[in-house]
Design a protein around this motif. Structure first.
Motif, mmCIF file in Angstrom:
data_model
loop_
_atom_site.group_PDB
_atom_site.id
_atom_site.type_symbol
_atom_site.label_atom_id
_atom_site.label_comp_id
_atom_site.label_asym_id
_atom_site.label_seq_id
_atom_site.Cartn_x
_atom_site.Cartn_y
_atom_site.Cartn_z
ATOM 1 N N ALA A 43 33.953 57.050 53.688
ATOM 2 C CA ALA A 43 33.472 57.798 55.178
ATOM 3 C C ALA A 43 34.658 57.794 55.590
ATOM 4 O O ALA A 43 34.757 58.845 56.465
ATOM 5 C CB ALA A 43 32.436 56.491 55.816
ATOM 6 N N VAL B 2 28.975 62.680 57.428
ATOM 7 C CA VAL B 2 29.022 61.220 56.847
ATOM 8 C C VAL B 2 28.220 60.523 57.636
ATOM 9 O O VAL B 2 27.661 60.454 58.986
ATOM 10 C CB VAL B 2 30.541 60.681 56.876
ATOM 11 N N VAL B 3 27.169 60.295 57.021
ATOM 12 C CA VAL B 3 26.307 59.207 57.822
ATOM 13 C C VAL B 3 25.990 57.330 56.643
ATOM 14 O O VAL B 3 26.438 58.038 55.858
ATOM 15 C CB VAL B 3 24.862 59.573 57.189
ATOM 16 N N SER B 4 26.718 56.566 57.187
ATOM 17 C CA SER B 4 26.721 55.179 56.978
ATOM 18 C C SER B 4 25.745 54.541 57.038
ATOM 19 O O SER B 4 24.708 54.568 58.011
ATOM 20 C CB SER B 4 28.111 54.438 57.270
ATOM 21 N N THR B 5 25.655 53.824 55.857
ATOM 22 C CA THR B 5 23.657 52.655 56.035
ATOM 23 C C THR B 5 24.431 51.683 56.410
ATOM 24 O O THR B 5 23.152 50.693 57.673
ATOM 25 C CB THR B 5 24.022 52.207 54.679
ATOM 26 N N GLY B 6 25.631 51.296 56.947
ATOM 27 C CA GLY B 6 25.902 49.830 58.140
ATOM 28 C C GLY B 6 25.649 48.988 56.914
ATOM 29 O O GLY B 6 24.853 48.402 56.187
ATOM 30 N N MET C 223 34.687 52.578 63.289
ATOM 31 C CA MET C 223 35.494 52.251 61.554
ATOM 32 C C MET C 223 36.397 51.607 62.187
ATOM 33 O O MET C 223 37.274 50.960 60.780
ATOM 34 C CB MET C 223 35.339 53.345 61.136
ATOM 35 N N SER D 49 28.099 45.939 60.591
ATOM 36 C CA SER D 49 28.285 47.676 61.165
ATOM 37 C C SER D 49 27.365 48.053 61.081
ATOM 38 O O SER D 49 25.797 48.050 60.400
ATOM 39 C CB SER D 49 28.981 48.186 60.049
ATOM 40 N N THR D 50 26.835 49.321 62.798
ATOM 41 C CA THR D 50 25.313 49.171 63.172
ATOM 42 C C THR D 50 25.536 50.758 62.233
ATOM 43 O O THR D 50 23.973 51.080 61.508
ATOM 44 C CB THR D 50 26.020 50.046 64.294
ATOM 45 N N GLY D 51 26.124 51.196 61.001
ATOM 46 C CA GLY D 51 25.964 52.774 60.174
ATOM 47 C C GLY D 51 25.822 53.642 61.292
ATOM 48 O O GLY D 51 25.505 53.836 62.390
ATOM 49 N N GLY D 52 24.999 54.713 60.501
ATOM 50 C CA GLY D 52 24.941 55.925 61.723
ATOM 51 C C GLY D 52 25.641 56.815 61.678
ATOM 52 O O GLY D 52 26.189 57.391 60.225
ATOM 53 N N MET D 53 25.213 58.056 61.420
ATOM 54 C CA MET D 53 26.184 59.676 61.697
ATOM 55 C C MET D 53 27.700 59.139 62.705
ATOM 56 O O MET D 53 27.716 58.723 63.560
ATOM 57 C CB MET D 53 25.524 60.648 62.768
ATOM 58 N N LEU D 54 28.813 59.461 61.498
ATOM 59 C CA LEU D 54 30.286 59.472 62.164
ATOM 60 C C LEU D 54 30.520 60.472 63.218
ATOM 61 O O LEU D 54 30.509 62.227 62.428
ATOM 62 C CB LEU D 54 30.860 59.502 60.245
ATOM 63 N N PHE E 85 29.769 55.163 64.275
ATOM 64 C CA PHE E 85 28.650 55.740 64.195
ATOM 65 C C PHE E 85 28.090 55.660 65.204
ATOM 66 O O PHE E 85 28.354 54.770 66.445
ATOM 67 C CB PHE E 85 28.364 54.665 63.410
ATOM 68 N N PHE F 183 19.515 56.879 64.571
ATOM 69 C CA PHE F 183 19.803 55.237 63.302
ATOM 70 C C PHE F 183 20.665 54.173 63.522
ATOM 71 O O PHE F 183 20.334 52.848 63.240
ATOM 72 C CB PHE F 183 20.350 56.279 62.481
#
Lengths: 253, 253
Positions: free
Chosen positions: A126, A137-141, B123, B139-144, B151, B155
């Motif tokens: 990321a 970029v998308v993260s799962t968390g 981040m 972390s929540t995750g989601g679009m960066l 994020f 999402f």
DNA sequence: ACCGAATATGCCCGATTATGCCCGAAATGT
DNA sequence: ACATTTCGGGCATAATCGGGCATATTCGGT
């Protein structure tokens, strides 16, 4: 003059002048413009300057040093090659997923410069891709696992289920022709399994040292993999065997 | 001169002069007005300035998404003090949430060294806390979002709903006694709102420069905040007013 | 020392981008 | 309301780029 020397020279000049043109550099360094373009392409790829039409500019002040250490453990040349080879399977506009592994990190660095959506549970991927403006970029968390600098846990797994993955690129601790793919930790194994379930296609990036290795937790059969990308050091007996399981394969040159 | 360089120059002049005309720019930069128009069109499209008939204007101060490093540098002494003061409200074993803001980043650095669970969409906070063995980071995750290195998106918002937050520490672009808390971007505003809904207690970290500022999107009333932590530069009229809304407050010394 | 492979460089050409000019339409000022 | 300025789109031109190919140089292994 050596190529590296020229690169340094270019960086110097860009840094001092604020901007340079391809034609200028070509004259100044006595090489063809094509060479300069390739240099700039490379340096831009390494994040050392920003290419523009007609030349290049230095990085904006605020992005010169990413706070975290971007130190890279040994990218063996094999991993680099495997990453580069895998990058060729990424098409424009693709939605791809990258797991948290050093080989896949090499792929991330080699990703082509076109619009892409990248889903990853790796902090390092990321962070790396943050500097690529055309990549979303998308993260799962999830819970942050310090050792792998990645997100794991049921939270990350369930987050995945709401997403679509076109192509998944992953690696694993071990690849056994009979028992399949294995990981050292259950949480990582579960996440990879989940990613595979959601992906249209799965690409396995595994250097030759991974074959025949059985780690602790098996999470997938080889037949669930669509393509294996490995290096030349792989045991010659492996490829026909993959073929027999209807798994395509490629050797990164 | 490179196109990009010209764009930089335009942004500079717009920023310093407050407003510029197309004809002026064309003369200064030795290009046709059409070129300047195209430049402005592009820069406006990227949200870096606002086009007007005959020229362009800078973005209003409070709706600029300032890059993180810059934000961190601004008022850093106050923010350090506020962060340190806020850290005293964190107890052993707490489950706390930290938003993506420079003030809260200062809090993250000042967190006490005992077992904690920290939920964050930033981040930088996640990276920072990775080196703290007793802290579990989620972390929540989601679009960066690159500008804020955090994020966002639906999402991230939905990821939150599955979690419990004991204490939330957040900041905002603007704090108005009547209209409440505001942010420059809707996606950040929504996420903060969501965090507040889920948190038992909300602590607002706001240095004095935030008070009286109205940004674009309002996302919460002051009365939804349990405690405000600010610095000595704050307008003396603010504290009694907070009291009237039953909001506790503290001045970080 | 030798040979094949990888790397670096240069050249060519069709594609892309940047720029300038022109003119009718829209906006602005007096 | 009218004269002037500014705008947007179409078009032409020149600079620049990217990819394919050929050649030279270096590297790696025998």
């Amino acid at each position: 003059m050596l190529a590296r020397q020229r690169h340094q020279e270019i960086l110097n000049r860009v840094g001092r002048a604020g901007a340079v043109r391809v034609a200028e550099l070509a004259r100044w360094l006595n090489v063809a413009e094509e060479t300069i373009r390739r240099d700039l392409e490379k340096l831009d790829g390494e994040g050392k300057l920003i290419r523009t039409h007609g030349g290049a500019m230095p990085l904006p002040e605020d992005r010169r040093e990413v706070p975290f250490d971007v130190r890279r453990a040994k990218h063996s040349a094999e991993k680099e090659r495997i990453g580069a080879a895998a990058a060729r399977f990424v098409g424009e506009g693709d939605i791809i997923a990258l797991d948290a592994s050093s080989t896949v990190y090499c792929l991330a660095r080699a990703l082509p410069d076109w619009p892409l959506t990248v889903l990853t549970n790796s902090m390092e991927v990321a962070t790396l891709l943050m500097s690529r403006p055309r990549i979303q970029v998308v993260s799962t968390g999830g819970m942050l696992d310090v050792a792998s600098q990645s997100f794991v846990g049921s939270f990350a797994e369930e987050a995945l289920s709401r997403l679509h993955i076109g192509k998944l690129f992953l690696s694993s601790k071990g690849v056994d022709l009979v028992r399949g793919l294995s990981e050292a930790a259950d949480e990582h194994a579960r996440l990879k399994r989940r990613m595979m379930d959601l992906a249209d296609e799965t690409y396995l990036l595994a250097d030759h040292s991974k074959f025949g290795v059985k780690s602790v937790v098996f999470f997938a059969d080889l037949k669930d993999v669509d393509m294996v990308i490995t290096d030349r050091g792989v045991d010659p007996a492996v490829l026909p065997e993959l073929d027999r399981h209807h798994v395509r394969s490629e050797i990164a040159e």
